[in-house]
Design a protein around this motif. Structure first.
Motif, PDB file in Angstrom:
ATOM      1  N   ALA A  87       0.835  -1.204   0.000  1.00 43.55           N
ATOM      2  CA  ALA A  87       0.000   0.000   0.000  1.00 43.55           C
ATOM      3  C   ALA A  87       0.871   1.255   0.000  1.00 43.55           C
ATOM      4  N   ARG A  90       2.008   2.237  -3.513  1.00 44.08           N
ATOM      5  CA  ARG A  90       0.961   2.381  -4.522  1.00 44.08           C
ATOM      6  C   ARG A  90       1.332   3.406  -5.601  1.00 44.08           C
ATOM      7  N   ARG A 109      -6.994 -10.873  -1.801  1.00 45.03           N
ATOM      8  CA  ARG A 109      -7.835  -9.682  -1.919  1.00 45.03           C
ATOM      9  C   ARG A 109      -7.160  -8.454  -1.323  1.00 45.03           C
ATOM     10  N   ARG A 110      -6.531  -8.627  -0.161  1.00 41.95           N
ATOM     11  CA  ARG A 110      -5.858  -7.501   0.476  1.00 41.95           C
ATOM     12  C   ARG A 110      -4.670  -7.029  -0.348  1.00 41.95           C
ATOM     13  N   LEU A 112      -4.235  -7.270  -3.682  1.00 41.31           N
ATOM     14  CA  LEU A 112      -4.706  -6.577  -4.875  1.00 41.31           C
ATOM     15  C   LEU A 112      -5.305  -5.221  -4.507  1.00 41.31           C
ATOM     16  N   SER A 113      -5.992  -5.159  -3.377  1.00 43.35           N
ATOM     17  CA  SER A 113      -6.555  -3.887  -2.922  1.00 43.35           C
ATOM     18  C   SER A 113      -5.456  -2.891  -2.581  1.00 43.35           C
ATOM     19  N   ALA A 114      -4.310  -3.413  -2.127  1.00 44.21           N
ATOM     20  CA  ALA A 114      -3.179  -2.546  -1.775  1.00 44.21           C
ATOM     21  C   ALA A 114      -2.411  -2.077  -3.001  1.00 44.21           C
ATOM     22  N   SER A 151     -10.607 -17.436  -3.276  1.00 38.32           N
ATOM     23  CA  SER A 151     -10.950 -16.075  -2.851  1.00 38.32           C
ATOM     24  C   SER A 151     -12.376 -15.722  -3.246  1.00 38.32           C
ATOM     25  N   ASP A 156     -15.862 -11.391   0.390  1.00 40.28           N
ATOM     26  CA  ASP A 156     -15.166 -10.270   1.006  1.00 40.28           C
ATOM     27  C   ASP A 156     -15.004 -10.477   2.508  1.00 40.28           C
TER      28      ASP A 156
END
Length: 219
Positions: A87, A90, A109-110, A112-114, A151, A156
């Motif tokens: 993150a 980014r 998921r975390r 890719l979200s980061a 996943s 979520d």
């Protein structure tokens, strides 16, 4: 430990007309694993490991000095974990590839979200890791299809950030008062967060809730 790129007195550019090698920064606190990965990648003619660090809180400075194209991050590192570092990176021009033994759906998921461009297990073959580095450098993403399927099935993370904080603190075995004091919450609020987390995970108690959340990669 950080290995910086050669000085200007020792040029490392590829020969004229040859593609520039992909510059890789490798972050992993397990020295033998990190050194083994670096050694394997050294056999790839188009990949060059330009820096190595053994702590998450050293990655940003190392990246500023080495100017890598791709950053390989372990998740479980001292100082700062790999997902948090992803993150932090980014807005960095380098692409981030998570490399870990923890193949947990929630971690994908975390990551890719980061902003990570991929997620590769450490038991991957050397040629698969090299191919993943090339793919993310070219702008693509790399995700293990089995992990992606798990996943999607898991869904979520149902826990809020504060519920995660409280549950994470609770795994240390402290009392409600200890947890509340450490997170600057009231004891009543802390109990409410724990109760909610236990309910969302379907656990019987906070210890089981913490175990379930960790196994699913939510913490």
């Amino acid at each position: 430990m950080t290995r910086l790129p050669p000085s200007d007195d020792a040029p490392h550019d590829a020969p004229s007309g040859a593609p520039h090698p992909i510059r890789v920064l490798l972050a992993d606190d397990q020295h033998l694993v990190r050194q083994a990965i670096a050694a394997l990648l050294s056999f790839e003619p188009d990949i060059e490991v330009v820096a190595e660090v053994d702590r998450g809180d050293l990655v940003l400075d190392a990246a500023a000095g080495a100017q890598p194209d791709v950053i390989l991050l372990d998740i479980d590192m001292p100082g700062r974990d790999g997902l948090a570092v992803a993150a932090d990176l980014r807005d960095h021009p380098a692409r981030v590839l998570i490399l870990t033994t923890f193949s947990r759906p929630g971690y994908l998921r975390r990551a890719l979200s980061a902003g990570a461009a991929g997620f590769v297990a450490k038991n991957a073959r050397a040629e698969d890791l090299a191919a993943a580095i090339r793919r993310v450098r070219a702008g693509g993403t790399v995700v293990d299809p089995r992990l992606a399927a798990a996943s999607r099935e898991l869904g979520d993370n149902p826990l809020t950030d504060r519920e995660c904080d409280v549950l994470r603190a609770a795994t240390g075995g402290g009392t409600i008062a200890d947890i509340a004091r450490g997170l600057f919450l009231s004891e009543g609020t802390t109990r409410n967060y724990l109760s909610s987390a236990i309910g969302k995970t379907g656990a019987r108690n906070r210890a089981e809730a913490g175990r379930i959340a960790e196994e699913r990669g939510w913490l």
